[in-house]
Design a protein around this motif. Structure first.
Motif, short mmCIF file in Angstrom:
data_model
loop_
_atom_site.label_atom_id
_atom_site.label_comp_id
_atom_site.label_asym_id
_atom_site.label_seq_id
_atom_site.Cartn_x
_atom_site.Cartn_y
_atom_site.Cartn_z
N ASP A 178 0.83 -1.21 0.00
CA ASP A 178 0.00 0.00 0.00
C ASP A 178 0.86 1.26 0.00
N THR A 179 1.92 1.25 0.79
CA THR A 179 2.81 2.40 0.85
C THR A 179 3.50 2.64 -0.49
N ILE A 180 3.94 1.56 -1.12
CA ILE A 180 4.58 1.68 -2.44
C ILE A 180 3.61 2.26 -3.46
N LEU A 181 2.40 1.75 -3.49
CA LEU A 181 1.41 2.21 -4.47
C LEU A 181 1.05 3.67 -4.24
N SER A 231 16.60 7.76 12.67
CA SER A 231 16.21 8.84 13.58
C SER A 231 14.72 8.78 13.89
N GLN A 232 13.91 8.53 12.86
CA GLN A 232 12.48 8.43 13.07
C GLN A 232 12.13 7.28 14.01
N LEU A 233 12.76 6.13 13.79
CA LEU A 233 12.48 4.97 14.63
C LEU A 233 12.96 5.18 16.06
N LEU A 261 13.41 0.70 1.39
CA LEU A 261 13.75 0.99 2.78
C LEU A 261 12.85 2.09 3.33
N GLN A 262 12.59 3.11 2.54
CA GLN A 262 11.72 4.19 2.99
C GLN A 262 10.29 3.73 3.20
N CYS A 263 9.85 2.75 2.41
CA CYS A 263 8.46 2.30 2.46
C CYS A 263 8.19 1.33 3.61
N VAL A 264 9.23 0.83 4.27
CA VAL A 264 9.02 -0.15 5.35
C VAL A 264 9.15 0.48 6.74
N VAL A 265 9.39 1.78 6.82
CA VAL A 265 9.64 2.40 8.12
C VAL A 265 8.46 2.24 9.06
N ALA A 266 7.24 2.50 8.57
CA ALA A 266 6.06 2.42 9.45
C ALA A 266 5.82 1.00 9.96
N PRO A 267 5.76 -0.03 9.11
CA PRO A 267 5.56 -1.38 9.65
C PRO A 267 6.74 -1.86 10.48
N LEU A 268 7.94 -1.40 10.16
CA LEU A 268 9.11 -1.78 10.97
C LEU A 268 9.01 -1.15 12.36
N ARG A 269 8.51 0.07 12.42
CA ARG A 269 8.29 0.71 13.73
C ARG A 269 7.33 -0.12 14.58
N ASP A 270 6.24 -0.57 13.97
CA ASP A 270 5.26 -1.37 14.72
C ASP A 270 5.85 -2.70 15.17
#
Length: 213
Positions: free
Chosen positions: A25-28, A105-107, A166-175
């Motif tokens: 979804d993030t990629i799209l 940094s975000q994580l 890498l940029q698109c996986v930040v949110a699910p990686l945070r969770d």
């Protein structure tokens, strides 16, 4: 500690399988916001990998993380590389470095409470852990991001596509890390490992600003 290592690696070993829909979804969405031939090609490459080889992505991710656990000096050397002379860096490589710094940094900022709780218990076990924001620490979000970046390179994913993924996986990686840090802290608590109060109540680290473009 071996159990902590195992559980942390296991969380990464099926990351792309569990997070596939969210990453897709993030990629799209990113493609829709910037429709151009280069973006379409990069996005399609990432979608192809996510759809066809999520297991390979996860395995490479976990393997790189395990190397940091066994050889933490690898991360120290990678984070501390500063050339003695000015050197030209390709735009794609610089873009990857900036993306890694921004994601880490975000994580770190988002996960600071869970990280401090885990580290305070690990300190009780006598580990050489200085602070939750220490970029050389093998459990830190920075180490996880470095492991992911190296994993994408080992799979021969081109640098631009790897950076975008890498940029698109930040949110699910945070969770994933939020849940994993909390679960590991709970596990250590059940084993009778107490927190170190000084570490637990340390102030949140100031995130480093990363300019893009």
């Amino acid at each position: 500690l071996r159990e902590v290592d195992t559980r942390m690696a296991q969380a990464l070993d099926n990351f792309f399988q569990r997070s596939r829909v969210s990453i897709q979804d993030t990629i799209l969405r990113a493609i829709a916001e910037q429709i151009m031939p280069s973006m379409l090609a990069i996005g399609q490459t990432c979608l192809d990998w996510i759809n066809a080889y999520p297991d390979k992505l996860s395995t490479a991710f976990a393997d790189q993380f395990r190397q940091y656990i066994v050889h933490p000096e690898m991360l120290m050397q990678q984070s501390g590389k500063h050339p003695a002379e000015l050197q030209l860096v390709e735009d794609t490589i610089l873009g990857r470095q900036l993306a890694e710094d921004k994601a880490a940094s975000q994580l770190t900022e988002a996960l600071n409470p869970e990280m401090l709780m885990l580290y305070s218990r690990l300190l009780t076990l006598g580990q050489d852990i200085r602070a939750g924001s220490d970029p050389t620490h093998p459990y830190s979000s920075r180490a996880v991001i470095h492991a992911l970046s190296r994993a994408l390179d080992t799979l021969d994913i081109d640098t631009r596509s790897g950076t975008f993924l890498l940029q698109c996986v930040v949110a699910p990686l945070r969770d994933t890390l939020k849940h994993t840090y909390a679960a590991l802290s709970q596990y250590l608590s059940e084993q009778g490992v107490k927190e170190q109060a000084a570490m637990r109540h340390a102030p949140a680290p100031t995130p480093r600003r990363v300019e893009s473009g």
